[in-house]
Motif scaffolding. Structure first.
Motif, PDB file in Angstrom:
ATOM      1  N   SER A  81      -4.807 -16.111   0.089  1.00 29.23           N
ATOM      2  CA  SER A  81      -4.863 -15.167   1.195  1.00 29.23           C
ATOM      3  C   SER A  81      -4.565 -13.732   0.779  1.00 29.23           C
ATOM      4  O   SER A  81      -4.793 -12.816   1.544  1.00 29.23           O
ATOM      5  N   THR A  82      -4.034 -13.505  -0.410  1.00 25.80           N
ATOM      6  CA  THR A  82      -3.728 -12.133  -0.817  1.00 25.80           C
ATOM      7  C   THR A  82      -4.956 -11.425  -1.389  1.00 25.80           C
ATOM      8  O   THR A  82      -4.893 -10.255  -1.689  1.00 25.80           O
ATOM      9  N   VAL A  83      -6.081 -12.144  -1.555  1.00 23.26           N
ATOM     10  CA  VAL A  83      -7.279 -11.522  -2.107  1.00 23.26           C
ATOM     11  C   VAL A  83      -7.826 -10.505  -1.114  1.00 23.26           C
ATOM     12  O   VAL A  83      -7.925 -10.766   0.070  1.00 23.26           O
ATOM     13  N   GLN A  84      -8.180  -9.326  -1.613  1.00 24.92           N
ATOM     14  CA  GLN A  84      -8.819  -8.314  -0.786  1.00 24.92           C
ATOM     15  C   GLN A  84     -10.287  -8.291  -1.190  1.00 24.92           C
ATOM     16  O   GLN A  84     -10.612  -8.010  -2.340  1.00 24.92           O
ATOM     17  N   VAL A  85     -11.180  -8.568  -0.232  1.00 25.82           N
ATOM     18  CA  VAL A  85     -12.592  -8.671  -0.526  1.00 25.82           C
ATOM     19  C   VAL A  85     -13.164  -7.282  -0.760  1.00 25.82           C
ATOM     20  O   VAL A  85     -13.004  -6.378   0.059  1.00 25.82           O
ATOM     21  N   GLU A  86     -13.829  -7.128  -1.931  1.00 22.86           N
ATOM     22  CA  GLU A  86     -14.409  -5.843  -2.288  1.00 22.86           C
ATOM     23  C   GLU A  86     -15.775  -5.670  -1.640  1.00 22.86           C
ATOM     24  O   GLU A  86     -16.443  -6.638  -1.279  1.00 22.86           O
ATOM     25  N   THR A  87     -16.196  -4.418  -1.479  1.00 18.81           N
ATOM     26  CA  THR A  87     -17.483  -4.084  -0.887  1.00 18.81           C
ATOM     27  C   THR A  87     -18.327  -3.351  -1.930  1.00 18.81           C
ATOM     28  O   THR A  87     -17.932  -3.231  -3.081  1.00 18.81           O
ATOM     29  N   SER A  88     -19.468  -2.819  -1.501  1.00 19.29           N
ATOM     30  CA  SER A  88     -20.318  -2.050  -2.419  1.00 19.29           C
ATOM     31  C   SER A  88     -19.970  -0.562  -2.386  1.00 19.29           C
ATOM     32  O   SER A  88     -20.523   0.226  -3.142  1.00 19.29           O
ATOM     33  N   GLU A  89     -19.042  -0.174  -1.514  1.00 19.50           N
ATOM     34  CA  GLU A  89     -18.619   1.227  -1.400  1.00 19.50           C
ATOM     35  C   GLU A  89     -17.528   1.523  -2.421  1.00 19.50           C
ATOM     36  O   GLU A  89     -16.749   0.645  -2.782  1.00 19.50           O
ATOM     37  N   SER A  90     -17.444   2.798  -2.864  1.00 17.95           N
ATOM     38  CA  SER A  90     -16.386   3.170  -3.805  1.00 17.95           C
ATOM     39  C   SER A  90     -15.761   4.503  -3.396  1.00 17.95           C
ATOM     40  O   SER A  90     -16.375   5.309  -2.698  1.00 17.95           O
ATOM     41  N   SER A 110       0.849  -1.200   0.000  1.00 19.77           N
ATOM     42  CA  SER A 110       0.000   0.000   0.000  1.00 19.77           C
ATOM     43  C   SER A 110       0.880   1.244   0.000  1.00 19.77           C
ATOM     44  O   SER A 110       1.872   1.311   0.714  1.00 19.77           O
ATOM     45  N   GLY A 111       0.521   2.207  -0.824  1.00 18.35           N
ATOM     46  CA  GLY A 111       1.287   3.438  -0.922  1.00 18.35           C
ATOM     47  C   GLY A 111       2.292   3.455  -2.050  1.00 18.35           C
ATOM     48  O   GLY A 111       2.950   4.466  -2.289  1.00 18.35           O
ATOM     49  N   THR A 133     -12.109  -2.065  -0.656  1.00 18.17           N
ATOM     50  CA  THR A 133     -12.028  -3.378  -0.024  1.00 18.17           C
ATOM     51  C   THR A 133     -12.470  -3.254   1.432  1.00 18.17           C
ATOM     52  O   THR A 133     -12.518  -2.153   1.995  1.00 18.17           O
ATOM     53  N   LYS A 134     -12.754  -4.397   2.050  1.00 16.31           N
ATOM     54  CA  LYS A 134     -13.112  -4.391   3.473  1.00 16.31           C
ATOM     55  C   LYS A 134     -11.960  -3.846   4.301  1.00 16.31           C
ATOM     56  O   LYS A 134     -12.177  -3.133   5.290  1.00 16.31           O
ATOM     57  N   GLU A 135     -10.730  -4.167   3.888  1.00 16.90           N
ATOM     58  CA  GLU A 135      -9.552  -3.673   4.599  1.00 16.90           C
ATOM     59  C   GLU A 135      -9.514  -2.137   4.563  1.00 16.90           C
ATOM     60  O   GLU A 135      -9.223  -1.496   5.574  1.00 16.90           O
ATOM     61  N   GLU A 136      -9.820  -1.545   3.403  1.00 17.89           N
ATOM     62  CA  GLU A 136      -9.807  -0.088   3.285  1.00 17.89           C
ATOM     63  C   GLU A 136     -10.902   0.545   4.138  1.00 17.89           C
ATOM     64  O   GLU A 136     -10.670   1.559   4.808  1.00 17.89           O
ATOM     65  N   LEU A 137     -12.096  -0.058   4.145  1.00 17.07           N
ATOM     66  CA  LEU A 137     -13.184   0.480   4.965  1.00 17.07           C
ATOM     67  C   LEU A 137     -12.842   0.390   6.449  1.00 17.07           C
ATOM     68  O   LEU A 137     -13.122   1.322   7.219  1.00 17.07           O
ATOM     69  N   CYS A 158     -10.127   5.476  -1.205  1.00 18.62           N
ATOM     70  CA  CYS A 158      -9.231   4.323  -1.256  1.00 18.62           C
ATOM     71  C   CYS A 158      -7.913   4.759  -0.608  1.00 18.62           C
ATOM     72  O   CYS A 158      -7.677   5.948  -0.381  1.00 18.62           O
ATOM     73  N   ARG A 159      -7.021   3.807  -0.306  1.00 21.49           N
ATOM     74  CA  ARG A 159      -5.773   4.139   0.402  1.00 21.49           C
ATOM     75  C   ARG A 159      -4.933   5.156  -0.368  1.00 21.49           C
ATOM     76  O   ARG A 159      -4.321   6.027   0.231  1.00 21.49           O
ATOM     77  N   GLU A 160      -4.899   5.048  -1.712  1.00 20.56           N
ATOM     78  CA  GLU A 160      -4.061   5.940  -2.505  1.00 20.56           C
ATOM     79  C   GLU A 160      -4.573   7.381  -2.519  1.00 20.56           C
ATOM     80  O   GLU A 160      -3.803   8.309  -2.713  1.00 20.56           O
TER      81      GLU A 160
END
Length: 199
Positions: A151-160, A22-23, A169-173, A186-188
């Motif tokens: 395990s590297t998959v980042q699960v996406e959500t309905s948010e953008s 990230s970053g 992703t859930k991680e970003e939320l 998003c993180r960027e």
């Protein structure tokens, strides 16, 4: 023993295509376009391929009529080769119009060529796809890649993201929630002043 070398290449190739930390994605000040600095690619090549990769400059052309430097090079990983082309604009002196900083311009074109060759190995695709039109195309294979990465998959959500429209992703939320950031970024794209009290 060609199967063994092919297995080695496949193993390295899978590591090259993994998302960058990230970053790693930055934004050009001139046009706002997202990019990954060449040093990030070089570090990944050293980490994932080590002694099994080489980069060679094939040609350097200084075109003073078009005011560009064009560099071509070949990136080899095990027995696989990809050619890259890079272009950088020539800088001229304001006083006498002579070319200045030519060495830096050649270096910039060479870096662009290496990034271009790395792109042909699909490096950075998962990091940049949301910023490029081609990233929406199912034929690119990013959805299939995500399913096989475990395990590297980042699960996406309905948010953008409100800035780039990338699906979060859930991680970003979770990151936004932990840091009490109520605007969906998003993180960027999180503004720097939002990150002063980062947890």
């Amino acid at each position: 023993m060609s199967g063994t070398r092919e297995d080695l290449f496949r193993d390295i190739w899978n590591k090259l295509r993994e998302p960058f930390p990230s970053g790693s994605v930055e934004e050009k000040k001139a046009d706002g376009k997202k990019f990954i600095p060449v040093q990030v690619y070089i570090h990944r090549l050293n980490e994932a391929a080590g002694i099994h990769f080489s980069w060679a400059i094939n040609s350097t052309t200084v075109d003073s009529q078009s005011d560009v430097v064009i560099v071509s090079g070949t990136l080899q990983i095990v027995d696989s080769k990809r050619d890259g082309i890079g272009i950088a604009n020539i800088q001229r002196s304001a006083t006498n119009n002579s070319i200045i900083k030519l060495k830096d311009t050649i270096r910039a074109a060479a870096s662009d060529a290496l990034r271009n060759a790395c792109d042909l190995y699909e490096m950075g695709w998962r990091d940049l796809a949301h910023t490029r039109e081609w990233g929406k195309n199912p034929g690119v294979g990013l959805a299939a890649m995500s399913r096989t990465q475990g395990s590297t998959v980042q699960v996406e959500t309905s948010e953008s993201c409100i800035k780039c429209k990338k699906v979060l992703t859930k991680e970003e939320l979770s990151f936004l929630e932990r840091n009490r950031i109520t605007v969906k970024f998003c993180r960027e794209d999180i503004p720097a002043h939002f990150l002063k009290n980062m947890r």
